[in-house]
Structures are given as C-alpha cells and as structure tokens.
Scaffold this motif. Structure first.
Motif, PDB file in Angstrom:
ATOM      1  N   ALA A 258      -8.783 -26.555  12.333  1.00 42.17           N
ATOM      2  CA  ALA A 258      -9.240 -25.524  13.265  1.00 42.17           C
ATOM      3  C   ALA A 258      -8.614 -24.167  12.961  1.00 42.17           C
ATOM      4  CB  ALA A 258      -8.907 -25.940  14.692  1.00 42.17           C
ATOM      5  N   TRP A 259      -7.410 -24.172  12.373  1.00 43.71           N
ATOM      6  CA  TRP A 259      -6.710 -22.922  12.096  1.00 43.71           C
ATOM      7  C   TRP A 259      -7.083 -22.298  10.753  1.00 43.71           C
ATOM      8  CZ3 TRP A 259      -4.225 -24.149   7.705  1.00 43.71           C
ATOM      9  CH2 TRP A 259      -3.805 -25.465   7.538  1.00 43.71           C
ATOM     10  N   GLN A 260      -7.878 -22.989   9.936  1.00 41.52           N
ATOM     11  CA  GLN A 260      -8.261 -22.434   8.644  1.00 41.52           C
ATOM     12  C   GLN A 260      -9.326 -21.355   8.821  1.00 41.52           C
ATOM     13  OE1 GLN A 260      -9.226 -26.099   6.539  1.00 41.52           O
ATOM     14  NE2 GLN A 260      -7.599 -25.626   5.085  1.00 41.52           N
ATOM     15  N   LYS A 261      -9.069 -20.208   8.222  1.00 37.71           N
ATOM     16  CA  LYS A 261      -9.996 -19.085   8.310  1.00 37.71           C
ATOM     17  C   LYS A 261     -10.845 -19.007   7.051  1.00 37.71           C
ATOM     18  CE  LYS A 261      -6.979 -16.245  11.154  1.00 37.71           C
ATOM     19  NZ  LYS A 261      -6.306 -14.955  11.261  1.00 37.71           N
ATOM     20  N   PRO A 262     -11.987 -18.336   7.130  1.00 34.08           N
ATOM     21  CA  PRO A 262     -12.793 -18.145   5.923  1.00 34.08           C
ATOM     22  C   PRO A 262     -12.024 -17.325   4.887  1.00 34.08           C
ATOM     23  CG  PRO A 262     -14.019 -17.505   7.897  1.00 34.08           C
ATOM     24  CD  PRO A 262     -12.619 -17.789   8.312  1.00 34.08           C
ATOM     25  N   HIS A 263     -12.348 -17.519   3.657  1.00 30.43           N
ATOM     26  CA  HIS A 263     -11.667 -16.823   2.565  1.00 30.43           C
ATOM     27  C   HIS A 263     -11.917 -15.325   2.622  1.00 30.43           C
ATOM     28  CE1 HIS A 263     -11.338 -15.212  -1.557  1.00 30.43           C
ATOM     29  NE2 HIS A 263     -10.259 -15.953  -1.556  1.00 30.43           N
ATOM     30  N   LYS A 264     -10.860 -14.550   2.372  1.00 23.57           N
ATOM     31  CA  LYS A 264     -10.958 -13.102   2.234  1.00 23.57           C
ATOM     32  C   LYS A 264     -10.322 -12.742   0.896  1.00 23.57           C
ATOM     33  CE  LYS A 264     -10.763 -11.566   7.022  1.00 23.57           C
ATOM     34  NZ  LYS A 264     -10.016 -10.729   7.969  1.00 23.57           N
ATOM     35  N   PRO A 265     -10.913 -11.833   0.159  1.00 26.86           N
ATOM     36  CA  PRO A 265     -10.322 -11.462  -1.135  1.00 26.86           C
ATOM     37  C   PRO A 265      -9.044 -10.662  -0.946  1.00 26.86           C
ATOM     38  CG  PRO A 265     -12.209 -10.081  -0.658  1.00 26.86           C
ATOM     39  CD  PRO A 265     -12.155 -11.126   0.424  1.00 26.86           C
ATOM     40  N   ASN A 266      -8.222 -10.635  -1.976  1.00 25.69           N
ATOM     41  CA  ASN A 266      -7.015  -9.820  -1.977  1.00 25.69           C
ATOM     42  C   ASN A 266      -7.431  -8.369  -2.179  1.00 25.69           C
ATOM     43  OD1 ASN A 266      -4.625  -8.525  -2.429  1.00 25.69           O
ATOM     44  ND2 ASN A 266      -3.843 -10.024  -3.898  1.00 25.69           N
ATOM     45  N   LEU A 267      -7.139  -7.525  -1.209  1.00 27.87           N
ATOM     46  CA  LEU A 267      -7.579  -6.126  -1.256  1.00 27.87           C
ATOM     47  C   LEU A 267      -6.534  -5.183  -1.833  1.00 27.87           C
ATOM     48  CD1 LEU A 267      -9.361  -6.040   2.208  1.00 27.87           C
ATOM     49  CD2 LEU A 267     -10.384  -6.338  -0.038  1.00 27.87           C
ATOM     50  N   THR A 268      -5.410  -5.712  -2.269  1.00 29.28           N
ATOM     51  CA  THR A 268      -4.367  -4.876  -2.838  1.00 29.28           C
ATOM     52  C   THR A 268      -4.916  -4.070  -3.999  1.00 29.28           C
ATOM     53  OG1 THR A 268      -2.709  -6.507  -2.234  1.00 29.28           O
ATOM     54  CG2 THR A 268      -2.076  -4.897  -3.902  1.00 29.28           C
ATOM     55  N   GLY A 269      -4.628  -2.779  -3.998  1.00 35.32           N
ATOM     56  CA  GLY A 269      -5.079  -1.911  -5.080  1.00 35.32           C
ATOM     57  C   GLY A 269      -6.467  -1.353  -4.882  1.00 35.32           C
ATOM     58  N   SER A 270      -7.145  -1.768  -3.819  1.00 38.57           N
ATOM     59  CA  SER A 270      -8.492  -1.254  -3.564  1.00 38.57           C
ATOM     60  C   SER A 270      -8.432  -0.201  -2.461  1.00 38.57           C
ATOM     61  CB  SER A 270      -9.423  -2.392  -3.157  1.00 38.57           C
ATOM     62  OG  SER A 270      -9.129  -2.828  -1.851  1.00 38.57           O
ATOM     63  N   SER A 271      -9.543   0.466  -2.231  1.00 35.96           N
ATOM     64  CA  SER A 271      -9.585   1.480  -1.174  1.00 35.96           C
ATOM     65  C   SER A 271      -9.505   0.846   0.215  1.00 35.96           C
ATOM     66  CB  SER A 271     -10.864   2.308  -1.294  1.00 35.96           C
ATOM     67  OG  SER A 271     -11.989   1.471  -1.162  1.00 35.96           O
ATOM     68  N   ALA A 272      -9.763  -0.467   0.315  1.00 30.33           N
ATOM     69  CA  ALA A 272      -9.706  -1.167   1.600  1.00 30.33           C
ATOM     70  C   ALA A 272      -8.335  -1.793   1.867  1.00 30.33           C
ATOM     71  CB  ALA A 272     -10.780  -2.244   1.654  1.00 30.33           C
ATOM     72  N   ALA A 273      -7.358  -1.561   1.016  1.00 30.63           N
ATOM     73  CA  ALA A 273      -6.023  -2.136   1.187  1.00 30.63           C
ATOM     74  C   ALA A 273      -5.349  -1.562   2.429  1.00 30.63           C
ATOM     75  CB  ALA A 273      -5.170  -1.849  -0.040  1.00 30.63           C
ATOM     76  N   TYR A 274      -4.435  -2.334   3.017  1.00 35.24           N
ATOM     77  CA  TYR A 274      -3.692  -1.882   4.192  1.00 35.24           C
ATOM     78  C   TYR A 274      -2.740  -0.763   3.794  1.00 35.24           C
ATOM     79  CZ  TYR A 274      -0.170  -1.741   7.829  1.00 35.24           C
ATOM     80  OH  TYR A 274       0.702  -1.317   8.795  1.00 35.24           O
ATOM     81  N   ARG A 275      -2.768   0.300   4.585  1.00 35.88           N
ATOM     82  CA  ARG A 275      -1.852   1.418   4.368  1.00 35.88           C
ATOM     83  C   ARG A 275      -1.261   1.794   5.726  1.00 35.88           C
ATOM     84  NH1 ARG A 275      -6.112   2.225   0.797  1.00 35.88           N
ATOM     85  NH2 ARG A 275      -5.414   2.391  -1.357  1.00 35.88           N
ATOM     86  N   PRO A 276       0.036   1.620   5.910  1.00 35.70           N
ATOM     87  CA  PRO A 276       0.650   1.910   7.207  1.00 35.70           C
ATOM     88  C   PRO A 276       0.702   3.410   7.485  1.00 35.70           C
ATOM     89  CG  PRO A 276       2.315   1.356   5.608  1.00 35.70           C
ATOM     90  CD  PRO A 276       1.003   1.136   4.937  1.00 35.70           C
ATOM     91  N   LYS A 277       0.956   3.764   8.741  1.00 33.58           N
ATOM     92  CA  LYS A 277       1.121   5.165   9.111  1.00 33.58           C
ATOM     93  C   LYS A 277       2.233   5.764   8.271  1.00 33.58           C
ATOM     94  CE  LYS A 277      -0.234   4.720  13.947  1.00 33.58           C
ATOM     95  NZ  LYS A 277       0.230   4.851  15.326  1.00 33.58           N
ATOM     96  N   GLY A 278       1.990   6.958   7.779  1.00 31.41           N
ATOM     97  CA  GLY A 278       3.001   7.632   6.977  1.00 31.41           C
ATOM     98  C   GLY A 278       2.884   7.369   5.492  1.00 31.41           C
ATOM     99  N   SER A 279       1.995   6.486   5.089  1.00 28.21           N
ATOM    100  CA  SER A 279       1.804   6.231   3.663  1.00 28.21           C
ATOM    101  C   SER A 279       1.269   7.494   3.004  1.00 28.21           C
ATOM    102  CB  SER A 279       0.811   5.089   3.466  1.00 28.21           C
ATOM    103  OG  SER A 279       0.400   5.017   2.119  1.00 28.21           O
ATOM    104  N   ILE A 280       1.699   7.764   1.796  1.00 25.43           N
ATOM    105  CA  ILE A 280       1.225   8.970   1.120  1.00 25.43           C
ATOM    106  C   ILE A 280      -0.270   8.889   0.820  1.00 25.43           C
ATOM    107  CG2 ILE A 280       3.461   9.538   0.116  1.00 25.43           C
ATOM    108  CD1 ILE A 280       2.466   8.368  -2.529  1.00 25.43           C
ATOM    109  N   LEU A 281      -0.843   7.695   0.892  1.00 22.27           N
ATOM    110  CA  LEU A 281      -2.266   7.528   0.610  1.00 22.27           C
ATOM    111  C   LEU A 281      -3.152   7.729   1.833  1.00 22.27           C
ATOM    112  CD1 LEU A 281      -2.005   4.464  -1.770  1.00 22.27           C
ATOM    113  CD2 LEU A 281      -2.332   6.858  -2.393  1.00 22.27           C
TER     114      LEU A 281
END
Length: 132
Positions: free
Chosen positions: A90-113
């Motif tokens: 029940a806890w398994q989620k659908p697969h999501k690709p690794n977004l690191t390095g893409s424009s959709a990657a997580y960037r926290p507040k204050g990131s230079i990007l």
C-alpha cells in the motif's frame, strides 16, 4: 555499426558486450517493466544467491528501475512484479524519474538557480568560534 561501437566503447549506452555475452550464456528472462527494461536471472553470485541483472532500454540509469523491480533485483522478494501472485504494498508509490540536473529539480529558497534571496538567520543559531 554505430550502435556496436557505442556499446563497445561506452558502458552507459545500453548493455556492454560482456553483459550481452553473459546474458546469452547464463541468462533466463524474467520480465519487462513499463520502460522496456528487461530483467534476467541465472548463475549464482558470491553469496550463493541467484544472480539478477537488468538490460536497460536506452541509457543505463539505475533510477529508471521501478520500486517493485528494485526489490526483486536486490533479493527483497522472490516474486517478480510480472508474476500473477505479485501484490504491491500500500505504501509503494508509482515510479518517478530522478530529476537531478534537470530544470524540474528541487531548488530550495536561496539557491543561486532560483533567483530568490536566502532567508535571513532568525537568531536561533550561534556560529561556532574556537575556544568558546
């Protein structure tokens, strides 16, 4: 010819020649996932378990293995996800690709990007100084 040269000189473009030879010699196909990756097993590893491997459809990227197949690959379960007895947790989620390095990657507040300013320190932090 181009595909052969890519596979001969680069390990990230599909399966290497050694993997193809090993698959031809020892591999038994177990199944295919929704991305076209093909899973095999055959022979034994150094711990005596059945050896399991994947031949990627395209670039070799371990983050493209769905959770269910990841569990099978790492001997967490002996039931392959394409088996009729397989039931995802029940806890398994659908697969999501690794977004690191893409424009959709997580960037926290204050990131230079992000172009936003970093939040100011609120006073709950004391910088370390030697001999204090």
């Amino acid at each position: 010819m181009k595909k052969f040269l890519l596979q001969f000189f680069t390990w990230w473009n599909g399966a290497t020649l050694n993997t193809r030879f090993h698959t031809w010699r020892h591999g038994a196909e177990v199944g295919t996932d929704e991305f076209g990756n093909v899973y095999y097993q055959g022979g034994t590893d150094s711990e005596g378990r059945t050896r399991r491997w994947v031949m990627y459809n395209g670039l070799a990227d371990a983050s493209r293995i769905p959770a269910a197949w990841h569990g099978w690959m790492h001997h967490r379960t002996d039931i392959a996800p394409n088996d009729e007895n397989y039931q995802p947790r029940a806890w398994q989620k659908p697969h999501k690709p690794n977004l690191t390095g893409s424009s959709a990657a997580y960037r926290p507040k204050g990131s230079i990007l992000t172009g936003t300013e970093r939040p100011r320190v609120t006073g709950d932090y004391d910088a370390w100084t030697p001999k204090s």
